[in-house]
Write a protein that holds these residues in place. Structure first.
Motif, PDB file in Angstrom:
ATOM      1  N   SER A 285     147.004 109.735 -10.159  1.00  0.00           N
ATOM      2  CA  SER A 285     147.612 110.612 -11.163  1.00  0.00           C
ATOM      3  C   SER A 285     147.637 109.961 -12.539  1.00  0.00           C
ATOM      4  O   SER A 285     147.768 110.646 -13.557  1.00  0.00           O
ATOM      5  CB  SER A 285     149.036 110.985 -10.735  1.00  0.00           C
ATOM      6  N   ARG A 286     147.510 108.635 -12.585  1.00  0.00           N
ATOM      7  CA  ARG A 286     147.467 107.917 -13.867  1.00  0.00           C
ATOM      8  C   ARG A 286     146.050 107.778 -14.406  1.00  0.00           C
ATOM      9  O   ARG A 286     145.839 107.194 -15.466  1.00  0.00           O
ATOM     10  CB  ARG A 286     148.103 106.533 -13.723  1.00  0.00           C
ATOM     11  N   GLY A 287     145.062 108.288 -13.668  1.00  0.00           N
ATOM     12  CA  GLY A 287     143.684 108.229 -14.117  1.00  0.00           C
ATOM     13  C   GLY A 287     142.892 107.056 -13.588  1.00  0.00           C
ATOM     14  O   GLY A 287     141.670 106.993 -13.760  1.00  0.00           O
ATOM     15  N   GLU A 288     143.559 106.103 -12.921  1.00  0.00           N
ATOM     16  CA  GLU A 288     142.842 104.967 -12.349  1.00  0.00           C
ATOM     17  C   GLU A 288     141.989 105.430 -11.172  1.00  0.00           C
ATOM     18  O   GLU A 288     142.405 106.287 -10.392  1.00  0.00           O
ATOM     19  CB  GLU A 288     143.823 103.910 -11.866  1.00  0.00           C
ATOM     20  N   VAL A 289     140.813 104.861 -11.046  1.00  0.00           N
ATOM     21  CA  VAL A 289     139.972 105.138  -9.883  1.00  0.00           C
ATOM     22  C   VAL A 289     140.260 104.064  -8.840  1.00  0.00           C
ATOM     23  O   VAL A 289     139.998 102.876  -9.063  1.00  0.00           O
ATOM     24  CB  VAL A 289     138.480 105.155 -10.240  1.00  0.00           C
ATOM     25  N   VAL A 290     140.831 104.473  -7.722  1.00  0.00           N
ATOM     26  CA  VAL A 290     141.163 103.553  -6.626  1.00  0.00           C
ATOM     27  C   VAL A 290     139.933 103.426  -5.732  1.00  0.00           C
ATOM     28  O   VAL A 290     139.374 104.433  -5.292  1.00  0.00           O
ATOM     29  CB  VAL A 290     142.360 104.082  -5.821  1.00  0.00           C
ATOM     30  N   ILE A 291     139.509 102.194  -5.474  1.00  0.00           N
ATOM     31  CA  ILE A 291     138.302 101.941  -4.689  1.00  0.00           C
ATOM     32  C   ILE A 291     138.660 101.033  -3.521  1.00  0.00           C
ATOM     33  O   ILE A 291     139.259  99.971  -3.705  1.00  0.00           O
ATOM     34  CB  ILE A 291     137.214 101.275  -5.552  1.00  0.00           C
ATOM     35  N   GLY A 292     138.293 101.455  -2.321  1.00  0.00           N
ATOM     36  CA  GLY A 292     138.565 100.659  -1.129  1.00  0.00           C
ATOM     37  C   GLY A 292     137.389 100.687  -0.183  1.00  0.00           C
ATOM     38  O   GLY A 292     136.385 101.374  -0.417  1.00  0.00           O
ATOM     39  N   GLY A 293     137.506  99.959   0.910  1.00  0.00           N
ATOM     40  CA  GLY A 293     136.416  99.898   1.877  1.00  0.00           C
ATOM     41  C   GLY A 293     136.884  99.360   3.204  1.00  0.00           C
ATOM     42  O   GLY A 293     138.024  99.575   3.613  1.00  0.00           O
ATOM     43  N   GLY A 294     136.029  98.609   3.869  1.00  0.00           N
ATOM     44  CA  GLY A 294     136.344  98.100   5.192  1.00  0.00           C
ATOM     45  C   GLY A 294     137.175  96.836   5.155  1.00  0.00           C
ATOM     46  O   GLY A 294     137.322  96.175   4.120  1.00  0.00           O
ATOM     47  N   SER A 295     137.752  96.498   6.317  1.00  0.00           N
ATOM     48  CA  SER A 295     138.529  95.267   6.437  1.00  0.00           C
ATOM     49  C   SER A 295     137.623  94.050   6.303  1.00  0.00           C
ATOM     50  O   SER A 295     136.414  94.110   6.535  1.00  0.00           O
ATOM     51  CB  SER A 295     139.236  95.225   7.794  1.00  0.00           C
ATOM     52  N   ASP A 296     138.212  92.926   5.939  1.00  0.00           N
ATOM     53  CA  ASP A 296     137.460  91.674   5.923  1.00  0.00           C
ATOM     54  C   ASP A 296     137.018  91.329   7.346  1.00  0.00           C
ATOM     55  O   ASP A 296     137.712  91.670   8.320  1.00  0.00           O
ATOM     56  CB  ASP A 296     138.322  90.543   5.373  1.00  0.00           C
ATOM     57  N   PRO A 297     135.897  90.647   7.517  1.00  0.00           N
ATOM     58  CA  PRO A 297     135.341  90.410   8.862  1.00  0.00           C
ATOM     59  C   PRO A 297     135.919  89.201   9.578  1.00  0.00           C
ATOM     60  O   PRO A 297     135.293  88.663  10.484  1.00  0.00           O
ATOM     61  CB  PRO A 297     133.853  90.208   8.568  1.00  0.00           C
ATOM     62  N   TYR A 298     137.100  88.740   9.171  1.00  0.00           N
ATOM     63  CA  TYR A 298     137.676  87.561   9.818  1.00  0.00           C
ATOM     64  C   TYR A 298     139.181  87.752   9.954  1.00  0.00           C
ATOM     65  O   TYR A 298     139.819  88.428   9.158  1.00  0.00           O
ATOM     66  CB  TYR A 298     137.393  86.301   8.993  1.00  0.00           C
ATOM     67  N   GLN A 299     139.738  87.138  11.008  1.00  0.00           N
ATOM     68  CA  GLN A 299     141.179  87.221  11.232  1.00  0.00           C
ATOM     69  C   GLN A 299     141.889  86.268  10.283  1.00  0.00           C
ATOM     70  O   GLN A 299     141.542  85.098  10.184  1.00  0.00           O
ATOM     71  CB  GLN A 299     141.509  86.850  12.674  1.00  0.00           C
ATOM     72  N   LEU A 300     142.908  86.810   9.587  1.00  0.00           N
ATOM     73  CA  LEU A 300     143.604  85.984   8.622  1.00  0.00           C
ATOM     74  C   LEU A 300     144.879  86.682   8.175  1.00  0.00           C
ATOM     75  O   LEU A 300     144.880  87.901   7.975  1.00  0.00           O
ATOM     76  CB  LEU A 300     142.702  85.731   7.402  1.00  0.00           C
ATOM     77  N   TYR A 301     145.958  85.921   8.030  1.00  0.00           N
ATOM     78  CA  TYR A 301     147.179  86.444   7.422  1.00  0.00           C
ATOM     79  C   TYR A 301     147.133  86.080   5.941  1.00  0.00           C
ATOM     80  O   TYR A 301     147.623  85.030   5.528  1.00  0.00           O
ATOM     81  CB  TYR A 301     148.420  85.833   8.084  1.00  0.00           C
ATOM     82  N   SER A 302     146.521  86.917   5.152  1.00  0.00           N
ATOM     83  CA  SER A 302     146.358  86.608   3.737  1.00  0.00           C
ATOM     84  C   SER A 302     146.318  87.886   2.915  1.00  0.00           C
ATOM     85  O   SER A 302     145.744  88.889   3.345  1.00  0.00           O
ATOM     86  CB  SER A 302     145.061  85.820   3.505  1.00  0.00           C
ATOM     87  N   THR A 303     146.929  87.836   1.738  1.00  0.00           N
ATOM     88  CA  THR A 303     146.844  88.965   0.813  1.00  0.00           C
ATOM     89  C   THR A 303     146.103  88.549  -0.458  1.00  0.00           C
ATOM     90  O   THR A 303     146.284  89.146  -1.517  1.00  0.00           O
ATOM     91  CB  THR A 303     148.252  89.481   0.449  1.00  0.00           C
ATOM     92  N   ARG A 304     145.249  87.547  -0.347  1.00  0.00           N
ATOM     93  CA  ARG A 304     144.424  87.131  -1.474  1.00  0.00           C
ATOM     94  C   ARG A 304     143.194  88.018  -1.566  1.00  0.00           C
ATOM     95  O   ARG A 304     142.580  88.373  -0.554  1.00  0.00           O
ATOM     96  CB  ARG A 304     143.983  85.677  -1.321  1.00  0.00           C
TER      97      ARG A 304
END
Length: 413
Positions: A285-304
């Motif tokens: 609604s703010r005009g930003e284009v949100v772009i996403g995709g698939g999960s990373d291919p490795y197990q990890l507890y990270s939000t980097r």
């Protein structure tokens, strides 16, 4: 400036009362303890207090309100799944979103603009036909559209005529949409708080005291709490939280990344997903284009966030909409997805008599927020799992009655 606004600004009572009361002291006992102050936990607290009259509830959040995956998702809402059980569940979720602003007396900015999932191969088109047939049979607005109709639904798409990624058609899901994730969480939290539910932020669960096959106390860094019943709804930390109670869930955790561009004038009026490119786009609604995709291919507890995922998502977005190539990125982030082997959640009973599970949401937790909250509240209040949740029992991994929704992720969202 309106005089009333100026008067409000200089009022002695400014600012207005808080929607969420300050964190209170922990009591020694609660009828129900909900671990996880994200969308699912807060929704369950709302439905417990409003529809079941249970207000002696504590929601425990180790960080800040809705600061986990609820704040890190891309807000897609849909019900175009594969299995009859999955479609029925998420269909109810969409219906609850449609009236959520009225339910919560809070504008959650629900925008039902439809989702277009692109097919670049004949095999994908055939799978879409099966999904559309099942969705139509169960009452969702899902249909296969041809190449010409795709162009009408999203005129700025690069159709790549004659190329290796030519768009042959798509799966059009008119029920698809988005909502404002923080508004959803705050709306549920405000309603629950007004009925007496206590929300305890900065309160981490460190252990459980268990005897006789029941949780007797939930131990936190602010003290131990005796309780009648407990629900775990901690998103990407569900595996670790359940393990503290001696329960090993069939879950593995992977980072999931997304990013947004600088704001643009409105031009993308549907959600667009590409299975082959593992990329999806939606304009906020703010005009930003949100772009996403698939999960990373490795197990990890990270939000980097990572450069390789940024490059992958940018390449997919620019292929679909080439004019985006000079648009600047504003930010990139990641969440932690708790994936099950069959890409379906785990809801209902646990091996402990009074411990309930709301886990294994992977990349589809936000869209399930209202229906999971409503149905888990019903489960806890009655002590019985409703029919709509029974297929999602953890027991299915023992009996091999799996619900394979892997092909329904449409670029992991």
């Amino acid at each position: 400036m309106p005089f009333s606004l100026l008067k409000y600004g200089f009022s002695r009572t400014y600012p207005a009362r808080r929607d969420i009361p300050p964190t209170p002291e922990l009591k020694r006992y609660y009828d129900i303890v909900i671990i996880g102050g994200g969308g699912h936990g807060l929704a369950c607290a709302h439905y417990l207090s409003k529809y079941h009259g249970i207000t002696d509830v504590a929601v425990l959040e180790k960080g800040y309100l809705a600061g986990g995956n609820t704040a890190r998702n891309t807000t897609t809402i849909r019900s175009n799944y594969i299995t009859p059980e999955g479609i029925a569940f998420y269909k109810e979720g969409v219906e609850l979103y449609e009236r959520m602003s009225q339910e919560l007396d809070f504008n959650v900015m629900f925008s039902q603009r439809g989702q277009l999932t692109l097919a670049h191969t004949e095999a994908t088109l055939r799978s879409f036909k099966a999904r559309a047939a099942m969705g139509t049979h169960l009452g969702t607005r899902t249909e296969v559209v041809d190449q010409k109709e795709v162009g009408k639904l999203s005129p700025l798409l690069n159709m790549d005529y004659g190329g290796p990624l030519e768009i042959l058609g798509g799966l059009w899901h008119a029920d698809g949409g988005t909502a404002r994730h923080d508004a959803v969480a705050w709306g549920y939290a405000a309603q629950a708080s007004r009925r007496g539910v206590e929300i305890h932020q900065r309160t981490e669960v460190t252990a459980f005291e268990i005897s006789g096959g029941r949780v007797r106390k939930v131990v936190t860094d602010r003290g131990a709490i005796a309780c009648g019943q407990v629900m775990i709804a901690t998103g990407g930390m569900n595996y670790e939280t359940a393990l503290k109670a001696g329960i090993e869930l069939p879950i593995r955790c992977y980072p999931l990344q997304a990013m947004v561009t600088q704001p643009l004038k409105p031009w993308l009026h549907t959600l667009v997903s590409s299975v082959s490119l593992h990329t999806y786009l939606v304009q906020s609604s703010r005009g930003e284009v949100v772009i996403g995709g698939g999960s990373d291919p490795y197990q990890l507890y990270s939000t980097r966030s990572t450069l390789d995922m940024k490059e992958h998502l940018a390449a997919g977005a620019v292929h679909l909409f080439p004019f985006l190539q000079n648009v600047r990125l504003l930010r990139q982030w990641a969440g932690i997805t708790d994936m099950t082997p069959d890409y379906s959640p785990i809801m209902g009973a646990s091996p402990l008599a009074n411990l309930w599970l709301d886990c294994g949401w992977g990349t589809w937790g936000f869209k399930a927020t209202p229906v999971a909250g409503k149905r888990m509240a019903e489960t806890i209040a009655s002590g019985r799992v409703p029919d709509i949740l029974k297929p999602f029992s953890m027991e299915r991994f023992r009996s091999f009655r799996l619900l394979n929704e892997m092909g329904a992720t449409a670029a992991s969202h």
